[in-house]
Each structure stands twice: as structure tokens, then as C-alpha cells.
Design an enzyme around this catalytic site. Structure first.
Site, PDB file in Angstrom:
ATOM      1  N   ARG A 166       0.768  -1.204   0.039  1.00 57.02           N
ATOM      2  CA  ARG A 166      -0.044  -0.001  -0.083  1.00 57.02           C
ATOM      3  C   ARG A 166       1.034   1.338  -0.002  1.00 57.02           C
ATOM      4  O   ARG A 166       0.634   2.259  -0.507  1.00 57.02           O
ATOM      5  CB  ARG A 166      -0.865  -0.076   1.301  1.00 57.02           C
ATOM      6  CG  ARG A 166      -2.018   0.884   1.074  1.00 57.02           C
ATOM      7  CD  ARG A 166      -3.315   0.602   2.024  1.00 57.02           C
ATOM      8  NE  ARG A 166      -4.054   1.585   1.953  1.00 57.02           N
ATOM      9  CZ  ARG A 166      -3.797   2.855   2.732  1.00 57.02           C
ATOM     10  NH1 ARG A 166      -2.631   2.877   3.714  1.00 57.02           N
ATOM     11  NH2 ARG A 166      -4.513   3.682   2.608  1.00 57.02           N
ATOM     12  N   LYS A 169      11.020   6.208  14.792  1.00 54.65           N
ATOM     13  CA  LYS A 169      11.422   5.362  13.629  1.00 54.65           C
ATOM     14  C   LYS A 169      11.709   5.543  12.253  1.00 54.65           C
ATOM     15  O   LYS A 169      12.603   5.354  11.466  1.00 54.65           O
ATOM     16  CB  LYS A 169      10.236   3.939  13.910  1.00 54.65           C
ATOM     17  CG  LYS A 169      10.701   2.953  12.932  1.00 54.65           C
ATOM     18  CD  LYS A 169      10.102   3.111  11.609  1.00 54.65           C
ATOM     19  CE  LYS A 169      10.407   1.794  10.544  1.00 54.65           C
ATOM     20  NZ  LYS A 169      10.070   2.235   9.387  1.00 54.65           N
ATOM     21  N   ASP A 217      10.659  -1.469  13.546  1.00 54.71           N
ATOM     22  CA  ASP A 217       9.402  -1.545  13.410  1.00 54.71           C
ATOM     23  C   ASP A 217       8.853  -2.519  14.105  1.00 54.71           C
ATOM     24  O   ASP A 217       9.353  -3.372  14.780  1.00 54.71           O
ATOM     25  CB  ASP A 217       8.898  -1.340  12.132  1.00 54.71           C
ATOM     26  CG  ASP A 217       9.585  -2.434  11.222  1.00 54.71           C
ATOM     27  OD1 ASP A 217      10.558  -3.150  11.776  1.00 54.71           O
ATOM     28  OD2 ASP A 217       9.070  -2.726  10.229  1.00 54.71           O
TER      29      ASP A 217
END
Length: 268
Positions: free
Chosen positions: A122, A202, A221
DNA sequence: AGCCAGGCCCAAC
DNA sequence: GTTGGGCATGGC
């Protein structure tokens, strides 16, 4: 363009390890995509790198050597990492052809703001839609039009309504605000990373690693939390970060990429 | 239906 | 300084 005697390079490892989102695998194993304003098709056959570009200008070799990080001795880095830590060896052998691309800071900033709480297919679609709708053309290549990401000025001029078709969700507002900051400052700097909207620890580590050659950055992550839990029996980010700093030192970010790739495609 | 994805923002301690 | 709820979107 041809570059010979390439070692420690595998196109699947380089382009599909999660560091970049604008390259697509072809059936022959080559990758077609765009870096900055330069579309290209890249393949490695028997130790020779083939880089096909629209103009096929041999003077572009310096750009691609830099982008693909060809002048760094990854064999040496892998040996050092394996010496320092007995566990990472299998992750290194699984992703032995990873190299850290030297990407453009603004593009990397936009890409990783979009990446947050999102998934890789995505993210790729979001970035492609953003470029196609609002970026300048980069010309036709192998039968397809390519587009750059929109500049800070263009992105800063847009509204959330303008961006709605790109389906960025709440990240659209982050992008617009950050674009205005970058337009005002004139450039993306390491010092400013954590001040951008939508950039937490992050994402900042990803930009530092993938665009600014801060190879000691160690982005964590959800995948990294999983792999560090499985391989090192750790359960919190602070411990993971201090372990990475102590064990992997200046090459923590490169170690991170081997571990991330190993988790996503092998353990996961 | 609920959980997850290369997390971050913001308020409440 | 740390913790937790809320958050757009789409695939499974």
C-alpha cells in the site's frame, strides 16, 4: 551501461528489502523504477550489472555507483558483523546481496511519512499515486510514463482535499505541514528530522539510514520487534537499541536490514 | 469482525 | 520521561 565485477549484490535483496518503494520486479528478475528523475531498468547477470536508462548516457555511471552504493566493501562489513554476533550469520546469508541505497532526502522523507502504520504494497501504491497526480513527468521509459515525487513547494500548496484521491489517510496532513517546513528551510537536514510532522524516532532513523548514510541508525518497526524477540529474546525497544549500538556499532543499520529482510521473507 | 501494517500525535500522568 | 488512546486505509 555496464558495470563489471559486482560482488555482494542481489537485485531482489536490494530492491525488495523495504528500503525503497519505487522499483518493481520484472519477470526476468530485473527491476524497473525511478530514482529522482531517472527511470531505469537494472539487472545483474553473472557478476555484471546492466543499467538501462532512457538516454543511456555513460556519464550517468557516477550517479548509479553512488545510488547503488557500489564502492563500499559489503563483504568486509558482513564479516565484521558476523564476528561480533553469532546470531546474525543466518540473516546475513539469507540477504547476502543487500546494499543500502543512497536515496534523495526529500523523497525518503515523503516515503517514510507515508510508511507509518502502513504496509509495503500500500505504501508503494500511495507513493505512485502521489507522483502520478502531482509530480513532474520524468519521461516515458519502456512503454510507461514515469513521474517524480512532487517538490516541497508543490506539496505545501495542496490541501487535504486535493490529496484525498491518493488515499493517504491522516498522513496527508503530515505531508502538507512537513512540505511547508522543508520549503521554508530550503533543504532536508539530519538535525531537522525529528521536528517534521509525522516523523517520530523510527521514521527519522529510516531517513538517516537510507538517505543520509547514517549507517549506525537502527530503525525498529513491528517486524524488527518480532525478529529481535525471536533471535535475541528481547521484548523492548530500549534494550534493542542499546544492544544494536554495542554489538553492531557503526554498521547497525546494515545489520538491521539483514534482520528485517530475514524476518519478513523467511521467519514471517 | 477484528487484527495488522517499516508509527506518530497529543494529552495525561 | 513515559504511557496509552485515537487514528485513515485496505487486506486478510
Amino acid at each position: 551501461m555496464i558495470i563489471e565485477e559486482i560482488k555482494d549484490f542481489h537485485t531482489d535483496h536490494v530492491f525488495d528489502c523495504g528500503q525503497c518503494f519505487r522499483w518493481e520486479r520484472e519477470e526476468d528478475g530485473s527491476y524497473t523504477g525511478i530514482a529522482g528523475h531517472r527511470p531505469a531498468n537494472i539487472s545483474l547477470r553473472e557478476g555484471t550489472l546492466h543499467i538501462e536508462t532512457p538516454g543511456d548516457d555513460p556519464e550517468e555511471e557516477a550517479f548509479w555507483r553512488d545510488y547503488l552504493d557500489l564502492d563500499r566493501d559489503y563483504g568486509k562489513i558482513k564479516r565484521e558483523l558476523a564476528e561480533r554476533d553469532p546470531v546474525i550469520g543466518k540473516a546475513i546469508s539469507y540477504g547476502e546481496g543487500i546494499r543500502i541505497l543512497h536515496q534523495e532526502p526529500w523523497e525518503t522523507l515523503v516515503s517514510f511519512i507515508i510508511s507509518s502504520n502502513n504496509n509495503i504494497p500500500r505504501i508503494k501504491k500511495n507513493i505512485g499515486d502521489l507522483a502520478e497526480r502531482f509530480g513532474e513527468t520524468a519521461g516515458e521509459f519502456r512503454g510507461k510514463m514515469y513521474y517524480r515525487l512532487p517538490s516541497p513547494a508543490v506539496l505545501a500548496s495542496l490541501t487535504k482535499e486535493d490529496l484525498a484521491p491518493c488515499r493517504l489517510g491522516y498522513r496527508a496532513g503530515y505531508l502538507i505541514k512537513t512540505a511547508a517546513m522543508v520549503k521554508e528551510a530550503g533543504e532536508v537536514t539530519y538535525q531537522a528530522l525529528s521536528s517534521y510532522v509525522g516523523v517520530g524516532p523510527k521514521v527519522a532513523d529510516c531517513i538517516a539510514l537510507f538517505a543520509m548514510r547514517r549507517y549506525d541508525s537502527f530503525p525498529i518497526d513491528t517486524w524488527m520487534e518480532k525478529v529481535m524477540g525471536q533471535l535475541y529474546a528481547m521484548d523492548n525497544k530500549r534494550a534493542m537499541l542499546s544492544f544494536a549500538r554495542e554489538t553492531f556499532g557503526d554498521y547497525g543499520g546494515i545489520a538491521q536490514q539483514y534482520l528485517f529482510y530475514y524476518m519478513r521473507y523467511h521467519l514471517g
